[in-house]
Design an enzyme around this catalytic site. Structure first.
Site, PDB file in Angstrom:
ATOM      1  N   GLY A   1     -16.318  35.358   8.115  1.00  0.00           N
ATOM      2  CA  GLY A   1     -17.931  34.813   7.614  1.00  0.00           C
ATOM      3  C   GLY A   1     -19.104  34.475   8.751  1.00  0.00           C
ATOM      4  O   GLY A   1     -18.396  34.155   9.829  1.00  0.00           O
TER       5      GLY A   1
ATOM      6  N   HIS B   1      12.379  -7.095   6.783  1.00  0.00           N
ATOM      7  CA  HIS B   1      13.359  -6.904   7.622  1.00  0.00           C
ATOM      8  C   HIS B   1      14.742  -6.400   7.201  1.00  0.00           C
ATOM      9  O   HIS B   1      15.077  -6.492   6.217  1.00  0.00           O
ATOM     10  CB  HIS B   1      13.942  -8.433   8.045  1.00  0.00           C
ATOM     11  CG  HIS B   1      15.000  -8.388   8.928  1.00  0.00           C
ATOM     12  ND1 HIS B   1      14.929  -8.188  10.127  1.00  0.00           N
ATOM     13  CD2 HIS B   1      16.385  -8.878   8.732  1.00  0.00           C
ATOM     14  CE1 HIS B   1      16.082  -8.388  10.881  1.00  0.00           C
ATOM     15  NE2 HIS B   1      16.973  -8.654   9.864  1.00  0.00           N
TER      16      HIS B   1
END
Ligand SMILES: Cc1cc2nc3c(=O)[nH]c(=O)nc-3n(C[C@H](O)[C@H](O)[C@H](O)COP(=O)(O)OP(=O)(O)OC[C@H]3O[C@@H](n4cnc5c(N)ncnc54)[C@H](O)[C@@H]3O)c2cc1C
Length: 477
Positions: free
Chosen positions: A122, A451
């Protein structure tokens, strides 16, 4: 009559294909042009990132880390494996399959969103016309209301080390070695150089990294960079700073690299040499002489904060414009531009683009470094929490590194989060989210974290900013 689109995107990397999908989602008639052919000689979307960048490098990093673990740390867990061997062609083939799946996935997304795909080169002409040249040389011209240039970047080459993709390779060639080199030289201790060094060092290669600068990872927080240099050196990477390559000589399947350092001229011989000294924007034959698009002094397409070029209706995004050369930065610019074309007031927070080096441990950073803030005269409080004190990191036998939270001394607002350690990329993202919402270190400290999780290290580092960490002795403030 030539076909007319609301948006034409040149380049289908993470910048271009994301911009095209977003524009189509916003109801704009969109086309994307791409020319890259993958290993099988067929059009492959996804740009550098999917084909020869982020994804393939991470595939090799993951394979080599599994090998390293099987070799080095399984026995700690009581697992015996017998002799562990690496079949490099299988590792590379796995990487290629991942690339194929992902690039194919992008093609499906382009189709599913109704974006028209053109194969070829392009070129932006004057008046927002775009010329496409196909592989057979035939051309067609499209009309566009808006054009997005997303042509990306390619490796920088240096005259003393010309790439032959056999003995002297760039980052693309380094993804396709078919056996483990005995001795590997890497020019450049940047992100790509360190990641590729790690892949091969884990497989048993003797790796020497030659870096022209005297400082290791100068853009990274100094405390983190120092720790990284220590850990990577311990892993076996020989990192030579202030080593400027002045020449190479290939003889058979080996290369002798001449370089200078503080002591004078030296040379080293390697089986492979990777040149990883940076990337430069791709603009060759992208713009007609009368397109009106201007460049900046470093050869990037000039754009403003919203990625608008000097021509109204023409935008440029990703590696071809200023700023970090990162896939997520390219994609977010693509989204911003598509939204602005559709009339929305989109903007991007360039101050909060996370950056990651996927060594092990990972090095991840968002916001400002302590040295940058000090240079700006900003008074800061800093909290650091080592993974050696994290239960989750200990359980995983992955305790190198730390989390560092930097907060404004006056307002307590978090200004930087820097992590070296396990899953640093994921942890730093939590810091980025907190910072995006204007979090203080105290806010982060008040959050409840699961945890046992590695992210508790972020929680504790935030608490340490005010001297209130629980699981380390706090420094007197
Ligand atoms: C080894 C390596 C590892 C990396 N790892 C990471 C990582 O972990 N994380 C990260 O964020 N970034 C990483 N990067 C960087 C990342 O790949 C780039 O920042 C990103 O791909 C830039 O996206 P882009 O869309 O701007 O350009 P690109 O991905 O370069 O895509 C541009 C596309 O445009 C096409 N094109 C160019 N000119 C034309 C033309 N005239 N006509 C048609 N098509 C054209 C090209 O063929 C290409 O497909 C890595 C890069 C490398 C090399």
């Amino acid at each position: 009559m030539s076909q007319k689109f609301d948006v034409i995107v040149i380049g289908a990397g993470p910048g271009g294909y994301v911009a095209a999908i977003k524009a189509a989602q916003l109801g704009l008639k969109t086309a994307v042009i791409e020319k890259y052919k993958g290993k099988e000689g067929k059009l492959a979307l996804g740009g550098t990132c999917l084909n020869v960048g982020c994804i393939p490098s991470k595939a090799l990093l993951d394979s080599s880390y599994k090998f390293h673990e099987a070799h080095e740390s399984f026995k700690l867990h009581g697992i015996s494996t017998g002799e562990v061997a690496m079949d490099v062609p299988t590792m590379v083939a796995r990487k290629d399959q991942i690339v194929k799946n992902l690039t194919g996935g992008v093609a499906s997304l382009i189709k599913a969103n109704g974006v028209t795909l053109f194969e070829g080169h392009g070129k932006l002409l004057a008046g927002k016309k775009v010329e496409i040249t196909a592989a057979d040389g035939s051309t067609q011209v499209l009309d566009a209301e808006n054009v997005i240039l997303a042509s990306g970047s390619k490796p920088v080459e240096i005259p003393p080390a010309p790439v032959d993709q056999d003995v002297i390779v760039d980052s693309t060639g380094a993804l396709d070695f078919q056996s483990v080199p005995g001795k590997l030289g890497v020019i450049g201790a940047g992100v790509i150089g360190l990641e590729l060094s790690s892949v091969w060092a884990r497989l048993g290669t003797e790796v020497t990294v030659l870096e022209a600068m005297d400082k290791f990872l100068p853009a990274v927080d100094e405390q983190v960079a120092k720790e990284a240099q220590k850990i990577l050196t311990k892993q076996g990477l020989k990192i030579l700073l202030g080593a400027r390559v002045i020449g190479t000589e290939v003889k058979g399947k080996q290369v002798t690299v001449k370089f200078t350092d503080a002591e004078g001229e030296k040379s080293l011989t390697f089986d492979k040499l990777i040149v990883a000294v940076g990337r430069r924007p791709v603009t060759t034959d992208l713009l007609a002489a009368d397109s009106g698009v201007t460049m900046d002094e470093r050869g990037f397409i000039y754009v403003d904060d919203y990625c608008a070029t000097s021509v109204p209706g023409v935008y440029a995004i990703g590696d071809v414009v200023r700023g970090a050369m990162l896939a997520h930065k390219a994609s977010e610019e693509g989204v911003m531009v598509a939204e602005r074309i559709a009339g929305h007031k989109a903007q991007m927070n360039y101050d909060l683009i996370p950056a990651v080096i996927y060594t092990h441990p990972e090095i991840a950073t968002v916001g400002k470094t302590e040295q940058a803030l000090k240079a700006e005269g900003v008074a800061v409080n800093v909290g650091v929490f080592p993974f050696a004190a994290s239960g989750r990191a200990m359980a995983a036998n992955d305790t190198a590194g730390f989390v560092k939270v930097i907060a404004d001394a006056k307002t307590d607002r978090v200004l930087g989060v820097h992590v070296i350690g396990p899953s640093a990329a994921e942890l730093v993202q939590q810091g980025a989210i907190a910072m995006e919402f204007g979090s203080s270190a105290e806010d982060l400290g008040m959050m409840v974290f699961s945890h046992p999780a590695l992210s508790e290290a972020l929680h504790e580092a935030a608490l340490a900013v005010s001297g209130h960490a629980i699981h380390i002795a706090n420094r007197k403030k």
